[in-house]
Design an enzyme around this catalytic site. Structure first.
Site, PDB file in Angstrom:
ATOM      1  CG  ASN A  31      33.979  20.129  67.955  1.00 28.12           C
ATOM      2  OD1 ASN A  31      33.368  20.341  66.908  1.00 28.12           O
ATOM      3  ND2 ASN A  31      33.406  19.547  69.001  1.00 28.12           N
ATOM      4  CG  ASP A  41      30.786  22.353  72.257  1.00 27.86           C
ATOM      5  OD1 ASP A  41      29.856  23.136  72.012  1.00 27.86           O
ATOM      6  OD2 ASP A  41      31.412  21.721  71.383  1.00 27.86           O
ATOM      7  CB  THR A 129      42.883  24.514  80.193  1.00 33.73           C
ATOM      8  OG1 THR A 129      41.628  24.989  80.704  1.00 33.73           O
ATOM      9  CG2 THR A 129      43.728  25.686  79.748  1.00 33.73           C
TER      10      THR A 129
HETATM   11  N1  AR6 Z   1      31.538  26.408  82.722  1.00 34.76           N
HETATM   12  C1  AR6 Z   1      32.805  26.897  82.776  1.00 34.76           C
HETATM   13  N2  AR6 Z   1      33.904  26.137  82.556  1.00 34.76           N
HETATM   14  C2  AR6 Z   1      33.708  24.824  82.284  1.00 34.76           C
HETATM   15  C3  AR6 Z   1      32.421  24.237  82.198  1.00 34.76           C
HETATM   16  C4  AR6 Z   1      31.311  25.085  82.436  1.00 34.76           C
HETATM   17  N3  AR6 Z   1      30.063  24.641  82.374  1.00 34.76           N
HETATM   18  N4  AR6 Z   1      32.575  22.912  81.888  1.00 34.76           N
HETATM   19  C5  AR6 Z   1      33.916  22.681  81.804  1.00 34.76           C
HETATM   20  N5  AR6 Z   1      34.596  23.817  82.042  1.00 34.76           N
HETATM   21  P1  AR6 Z   1      36.635  22.059  77.663  1.00 34.76           P
HETATM   22  P2  AR6 Z   1      38.573  22.573  75.494  1.00 34.76           P
HETATM   23  C6  AR6 Z   1      36.067  24.078  82.025  1.00 34.76           C
HETATM   24  O1  AR6 Z   1      36.948  20.610  77.641  1.00 34.76           O
HETATM   25  O2  AR6 Z   1      39.723  22.082  76.298  1.00 34.76           O
HETATM   26  C7  AR6 Z   1      34.528  19.713  73.916  1.00 34.76           C
HETATM   27  O3  AR6 Z   1      34.146  18.377  73.838  1.00 34.76           O
HETATM   28  C8  AR6 Z   1      36.977  22.873  82.034  1.00 34.76           C
HETATM   29  O4  AR6 Z   1      37.145  22.400  83.357  1.00 34.76           O
HETATM   30  O5  AR6 Z   1      35.205  22.477  77.759  1.00 34.76           O
HETATM   31  O6  AR6 Z   1      38.753  23.839  74.696  1.00 34.76           O
HETATM   32  C9  AR6 Z   1      34.369  20.476  72.613  1.00 34.76           C
HETATM   33  O7  AR6 Z   1      33.339  19.939  71.818  1.00 34.76           O
HETATM   34  C10 AR6 Z   1      38.259  23.504  81.484  1.00 34.76           C
HETATM   35  O8  AR6 Z   1      38.922  24.234  82.517  1.00 34.76           O
HETATM   36  O9  AR6 Z   1      37.226  22.817  76.355  1.00 34.76           O
HETATM   37  C11 AR6 Z   1      35.714  20.320  71.953  1.00 34.76           C
HETATM   38  O10 AR6 Z   1      35.781  19.133  71.190  1.00 34.76           O
HETATM   39  C12 AR6 Z   1      37.745  24.514  80.451  1.00 34.76           C
HETATM   40  O11 AR6 Z   1      36.366  24.737  80.799  1.00 34.76           O
HETATM   41  C13 AR6 Z   1      36.674  20.251  73.111  1.00 34.76           C
HETATM   42  O12 AR6 Z   1      35.915  19.774  74.221  1.00 34.76           O
HETATM   43  C14 AR6 Z   1      37.806  24.059  78.995  1.00 34.76           C
HETATM   44  O13 AR6 Z   1      37.442  22.671  78.897  1.00 34.76           O
HETATM   45  C15 AR6 Z   1      37.246  21.588  73.482  1.00 34.76           C
HETATM   46  O14 AR6 Z   1      38.186  21.397  74.515  1.00 34.76           O
END
Ligand code: AR6
Length: 183
Positions: A31, A41, A129
């Site tokens: 973020n 993250d 996503t």
């Molecule tokens: N390895 C690979 N993919 C993952 C993992 C992992 N360990 N964990 C989740 N995913 P997101 P965003 C997938 O929410 O939408 C955070 O709180 C997940 O299923 O990680 O860009 C940050 O601090 C999805 O398909 O990222 C920001 O505030 C994808 O990774 C915010 O979320 C992205 O999910 C960013 O949101």
């Protein structure tokens, strides 16, 4: 389809946890405040330890928030990678707020940083996503097209651009998008 080679760089789709990827650099779905959070993250900060958090804090103190579409690079703490790129994707507000351009920019800026640091392999998650609710079908097409376009038009140190996708639904969307680009 799970691989596509453009010039000398292979785009590769895999399923799993990005923290386990053995690559030079992991891309974090960060973020703007680089404040940590859930999803990718949370996993990267948990596995990488406090050094990454300290490095993020220094960047924010110096330059302020990292705007959506931008990316910064830090050391990787306890992770096996050499560094972490913190890319900020857009929050989905319905599609009329430059979400597509901002998402593409988050990928391009990450590829530029990896190239500028002479890195050979990078692992991306599916930016935006998860918590940011970008529709998966659109996001997967933008992600792969942006990477493919970058590889077509730029010299890069990268030999592999890997996507580490967390679940079957996400993997299948990316496989479909890669097949469209490769055909
Ligand atoms: N390895 C690979 N993919 C993952 C993992 C992992 N360990 N964990 C989740 N995913 P997101 P965003 C997938 O929410 O939408 C955070 O709180 C997940 O299923 O990680 O860009 C940050 O601090 C999805 O398909 O990222 C920001 O505030 C994808 O990774 C915010 O979320 C992205 O999910 C960013 O949101």
């Amino acid at each position: 389809m799970d691989t596509l080679t453009i010039n000398s760089t292979t785009i590769k789709l895999t399923m799993g946890d990005i923290v386990a990827a053995k690559v030079d650099v992991l891309v974090n779905a960060a973020n703007s405040e680089l404040a940590g959070g859930g999803g990718v993250d949370g996993a990267i900060h948990k596995a990488g330890g406090p050094d990454i958090h300290v490095a993020c804090h220094e960047i924010i103190s110096k330059q302020g928030p990292v705007l959506p579409g931008k990316a910064v690079i830090t050391a990787a703490g306890n992770l096996p990678a050499k560094c972490v790129i913190h890319a900020v994707g857009p929050i989905w507000y319905g599609g009329k707020h430059n979400e597509a351009e901002t998402l593409a920019s988050a990928y391009t800026e990450s590829l530029k940083l990896a190239t500028a640091n002479n890195l050979e392999s990078v692992a991306f998650p599916s930016l935006s996503t998860g918590a940011y609710h970008y529709p998966l079908n659109q996001a997967s097409k933008i992600a792969l097209k942006t990477v493919a376009d970058y590889l077509k038009s730029n010299k890069t140190s990268l030999k592999e651009v890997r996507f580490v996708l967390y679940d079957t639904k996400t993997y299948e969307a990316y496989a479909k998008a890669l097949a469209e680009i490769g055909s």
